[in-house]
Each structure stands twice: as structure tokens, then as C-alpha cells.
Write a protein that holds these residues in place. Structure first.
Motif, PDB file in Angstrom:
ATOM      1  N   UNK A  98      -1.010  -3.051  -2.476  1.00  0.00           N
ATOM      2  CA  UNK A  98      -2.081  -2.123  -2.131  1.00  0.00           C
ATOM      3  C   UNK A  98      -2.678  -2.521  -0.789  1.00  0.00           C
ATOM      4  N   UNK A  99      -3.556  -1.680  -0.292  1.00  0.00           N
ATOM      5  CA  UNK A  99      -4.253  -1.982   0.962  1.00  0.00           C
ATOM      6  C   UNK A  99      -5.074  -3.263   0.812  1.00  0.00           C
ATOM      7  N   UNK A 100      -5.061  -4.127   1.812  1.00  0.00           N
ATOM      8  CA  UNK A 100      -5.882  -5.338   1.746  1.00  0.00           C
ATOM      9  C   UNK A 100      -7.363  -4.996   1.754  1.00  0.00           C
ATOM     10  N   UNK A 101      -8.137  -5.801   1.078  1.00  0.00           N
ATOM     11  CA  UNK A 101      -9.579  -5.598   1.007  1.00  0.00           C
ATOM     12  C   UNK A 101     -10.276  -6.945   0.903  1.00  0.00           C
ATOM     13  N   UNK A 102     -11.487  -7.006   1.416  1.00  0.00           N
ATOM     14  CA  UNK A 102     -12.266  -8.238   1.313  1.00  0.00           C
ATOM     15  C   UNK A 102     -12.945  -8.367  -0.053  1.00  0.00           C
ATOM     16  N   UNK A 103     -12.964  -7.301  -0.817  1.00  0.00           N
ATOM     17  CA  UNK A 103     -13.571  -7.369  -2.146  1.00  0.00           C
ATOM     18  C   UNK A 103     -12.595  -7.976  -3.148  1.00  0.00           C
ATOM     19  N   UNK A 161      -3.083 -17.462  -4.595  1.00  0.00           N
ATOM     20  CA  UNK A 161      -2.697 -16.934  -3.285  1.00  0.00           C
ATOM     21  C   UNK A 161      -2.322 -15.482  -3.489  1.00  0.00           C
ATOM     22  N   UNK A 162      -3.152 -14.594  -2.969  1.00  0.00           N
ATOM     23  CA  UNK A 162      -2.954 -13.160  -3.148  1.00  0.00           C
ATOM     24  C   UNK A 162      -2.295 -12.579  -1.905  1.00  0.00           C
ATOM     25  N   UNK A 163      -1.199 -11.861  -2.110  1.00  0.00           N
ATOM     26  CA  UNK A 163      -0.457 -11.266  -1.001  1.00  0.00           C
ATOM     27  C   UNK A 163      -0.527  -9.747  -1.126  1.00  0.00           C
ATOM     28  N   UNK A 164      -1.034  -9.107  -0.066  1.00  0.00           N
ATOM     29  CA  UNK A 164      -1.252  -7.663  -0.052  1.00  0.00           C
ATOM     30  C   UNK A 164      -0.196  -6.958   0.797  1.00  0.00           C
ATOM     31  N   UNK A 165      -0.281  -5.635   0.791  1.00  0.00           N
ATOM     32  CA  UNK A 165       0.431  -4.852   1.783  1.00  0.00           C
ATOM     33  C   UNK A 165      -0.198  -5.074   3.162  1.00  0.00           C
ATOM     34  N   UNK A 166       0.403  -4.471   4.184  1.00  0.00           N
ATOM     35  CA  UNK A 166      -0.056  -4.631   5.581  1.00  0.00           C
ATOM     36  C   UNK A 166       0.084  -6.073   6.056  1.00  0.00           C
ATOM     37  N   UNK A 167       0.919  -6.878   5.364  1.00  0.00           N
ATOM     38  CA  UNK A 167       1.164  -8.264   5.786  1.00  0.00           C
ATOM     39  C   UNK A 167      -0.132  -9.069   5.841  1.00  0.00           C
TER      40      UNK A 167
END
Length: 405
Positions: free
Chosen positions: A222-227, A260-266
Motif C-alpha cells: 500500500x501507499x507509505x504513511x507515517x501513521x 521492519x515494515x516495507x511499503x510500496x513506493x520503495x
């Protein structure tokens, strides 16, 4: 399930056994409440205004330029507040030794990881957010597991090691019941957008006495988020609850987790979390960007420095329940509290659990009681109090004269 006789030998005073069991009950109950609250939360992102009501104590995890914990000048080193406790000491980016190519086929792979121009130019097709997260996760795996590192001078003649070999972790492979019990599988692997991907437990060779720490990687397409996301908190609390109910970790009431969480958008981030009697403590870094070469390569080394962190901190505390802490003065229990604690210990101490059979100390009758909860029994005022075991069948010691229910 650990035998109570074993616990008694480790904790000479019966009062200590009673305290530890009740403190453990409070920690487990608090983590269960966090998991249930977050699992039923209506949004994938958790509104910071909901942290307190969900039992989450949140702080930013501030890092210096090298990726180590940033020590504030006015920080009190003796601060015992749960959010101030440290259980992981990252090595920092400068510590990560350069790669040594030992296989000609690896050179092209290393170039693809460190030179992201092909991704920017669209030569590497990453069609969706999930494929982008998977690509970054694959890169991280190669950097941690495959490439050999120049930790020693070439003339020393020592064997070149990869970072996993240098680290404090032993990979458990796929997520196994000792890391996350099967009870949580449907909730954690029921989505096509996210799931835990790998788990690591401490090496016995490095920590022969055992450590409850755990490291987990989570893929979120998913899209990265600071939340904070539900996926992160559910995975962390599921691992904590599982470790709290581990026979080998019976004395540990604080379970530290690095996620360690890996999101979309690298993008990726690191979460350091641990259990307490009142809340799930979460400290989170800001997002790391891996799309550009300069920032991406530096952030990769920071992430690898976290994965090779030293495992530190006192995890056998809390060993005193909150209500006792609140009712004591100057660290001393009142006479009445002391008496009741001794009574608790006398109720606990006689009961053992040899090979799955529960035995009463008041006779030779063998009682086997299959219950869906329970690690130990505490008797007070004719009522039994058991340490929750979250659906894992076990047998507990039950005295002959317990009232029928």
C-alpha cells in the motif's frame, strides 16, 4: 508449561512467584486488549487520537545521521518509564562492511540493488504497490543473507561472512507457531495486500540464557504513511502474546519486537515495540526512501544496522503487579499485603504438572483438566486465577476442593 517446582528453584521466595504470575497476567491481559481493539478497528490506518483508547503508547524513534538511537542531551539515563526503555542497539550505517563479490553472478544483482536508475527509467517493471514492496524486500534479503562482507582485512585470511551470520539472529524461516501461534493465522494472512514475511529469533550461541526478543519483517503493498497501520500493530501484538505464552520464556514479562515494515513506493520504516502492564509501547522511525541512489544506499545500510542490532534490556520485569506497586510505600509491602502474598505462594507452591498430569498435594488422586486457558493456578478466597494461554490447550494443577462451576 514450566513446572512450578522449577520456578520455585529460580525464585527462592514464594512471594516472588505470586508477584511474577500476577504481573504476567496483567501484561498478557493488556496485550490481548490491544490486539482485540486494533483487530476490530475500522480503518487500515490508526488515527493518533485513538492510540490511548487502544492501549498504545507511542513515541517517535529519533536517529542520528548514522542511524543509531539519538540520545537527547537532557535525557535521564535512569528514566524507567516504559517508553524510555531500550531493547535494541542498532549498529549504524558506518558499521556495515562493504560487499565482496565472491560469485560472478552476484555482481549484476548488486548493481540492480545499488543502482536504481533502471527502476526510475522504467526498465524494471514494478506494476503495482505490492510488487514494489516485494522488490525492496528481495533487495534487503540479498543484502542481509547473500553478499559476503569485508569485516576483516584480506590478509587476515578469515572466512568472509554475510550479515545474517554476523547478526544476533537465527532465522526461523517461515512464520512458525513459536513466533506467532496458529490462532492468529487467519487474521494475519487473510489479506492480499499485506502479511508478515519472515521472523528471526535470538541465537542460542550468542544468548545461551535465552532472550525473548524477536524481529519480524512485514510486507504492506500500500501507499507509505507515517501513521501506524492495523497490520503492524496486529502482527506485533500477536508475536508478543505468543512469546508471553512460551514455556521457555516463562520468566520474561517484557517481549521486545523489532518490526521492519516495507511499503510500496520503495519505502520502509523500523518499529521498536515492547509489552508493558498498561500498554503496548511503540517507537517508530520516519519513513526511509529507497528510490534514489544516494539516499537509498545510505538507508539500506541504516536498515541493515538495525537488523544486526545488539539485544539489550531487562526483560524479566515487570515482576510486581501494578496494584502492589500502588499500595506500597517506599518499596515495602504492608503487613496485610505481605500476609496475602505468602498465602498465595503457599497455594501455588505444592502443585506440579509432571508430564501432562495434574496432581493434588492433598491426596494421590490424579486429575487431568483440559482447559483452553492457563499456565499456572493461583488460589485466593476459594477462587482460581489462571494465566491466560489464548486458546492453547493445556493441563493445569487443580486442588480437590475447588468449588464446582
Amino acid at each position: 508449561m514450566p513446572r512450578l517446582s522449577t520456578l520455585k528453584s529460580k525464585t527462592p521466595k514464594g512471594k516472588g512467584i505470586a508477584d511474577n504470575i500476577r504481573a504476567s497476567q496483567q501484561v498478557t491481559s493488556a496485550m490481548d486488549g490491544v490486539y482485540n481493539g486494533v483487530a476490530s478497528y475500522i480503518s487500515t490506518q490508526i488515527d493518533p487520537a485513538s492510540y490511548v483508547s487502544l492501549g498504545i503508547e507511542f513515541r517517535l524513534l529519533n536517529l542520528d545521521e548514522d542511524g543509531k538511537h539519538l540520545r537527547l542531551p537532557n535525557a535521564d539515563p535512569g528514566d524507567a518509564h516504559p517508553a524510555s526503555l531500550v531493547f535494541f542497539e542498532p549498529q549504524g550505517a558506518e558499521w556495515v562492511a562493504p560487499v565482496v563479490i565472491t560469485n560472478p553472478d552476484y555482481e549484476k544483482r548488486l548493481k540492480r540493488i545499488t543502482d536504481r536508475s533502471e527502476i526510475v527509467q522504467g526498465k524494471v517493471l514494478l506494476r503495482n504497490l505490492h510488487s514494489q514492496a516485494s522488490y525492496l524486500y528481495s533487495s534487503l534479503e540479498w543484502m542481509f543473507f547473500q553478499f559476503r562482507r569485508q569485516f576483516y582485512r584480506a590478509k587476515d585470511g578469515k572466512v568472509l561472512l554475510n550479515l545474517r551470520e554476523v547478526s544476533r539472529w537465527l532465522e526461523s524461516g517461515d512464520i512458525v507457531p513459536s513466533v506467532i501461534t496458529e490462532k492468529f493465522y487467519p487474521a494475519l494472512w487473510g489479506s492480499v495486500r499485506w502479511s508478515p514475511s519472515a521472523a528471526f529469533v535470538p541465537k542460542k550461541s550468542v544468548y545461551p540464557e535465552g532472550r525473548p526478543h524477536i524481529m519480524i519483517t512485514i510486507l504492506i503493498g500500500e501507499e507509505p504513511t507515517e501513521e501506524l497501520l492495523r497490520a503492524e500493530v496486529m502482527t506485533i501484538t500477536a508475536a508478543i502474546i505468543t512469546r508471553l505464552n512460551s514455556d521457555e520464556l516463562f520468566e520474561h514479562n517484557t517481549i521486545p519486537v523489532m518490526a521492519i515494515t516495507i511499503f510500496g513506493r520503495m519505502n520502509a520504516r523500523v518499529i521498536e515495540a515492547h509489552s508493558s502492564q498498561q500498554a503496548l509501547v511503540i517507537k517508530k522511525t520516519q519513513l526511509f526512501d529507497f528510490l534514489t541512489d544516494d539516499a537509498g544506499n545510505k538507508n539500506m545500510d541504516i536498515l541493515l544496522g538495525f537488523m544486526c542490532a545488539d539485544l539489550v534490556g531487562e526483560t524479566k520485569k515487570p515482576n510486581v503487579p501494578i496494584n502492589i506497586l500502588q499500595r506500597t510505600k517506599g518499596g515495602q509491602a504492608t503487613e496485610d499485603e505481605e500476609r496475602r502474598l505468602q498465602e498465595d505462594a503457599q497455594q501455588i507452591a505444592p502443585y506440579e504438572q509432571p508430564k501432562g498430569r495434574a496432581r493434588s498435594s492433598r491426596g494421590s488422586e490424579q486429575l487431568t483438566t483440559p482447559l483452553s486457558v492457563g499456565r499456572s493456578v493461583l488460589i485466593r478466597d476459594g477462587r482460581e486465577y489462571m494465566l491466560p494461554n489464548y486458546g492453547l490447550d493445556s493441563t493445569v494443577a487443580v486442588p480437590n476442593d475447588l468449588p464446582n462451576r
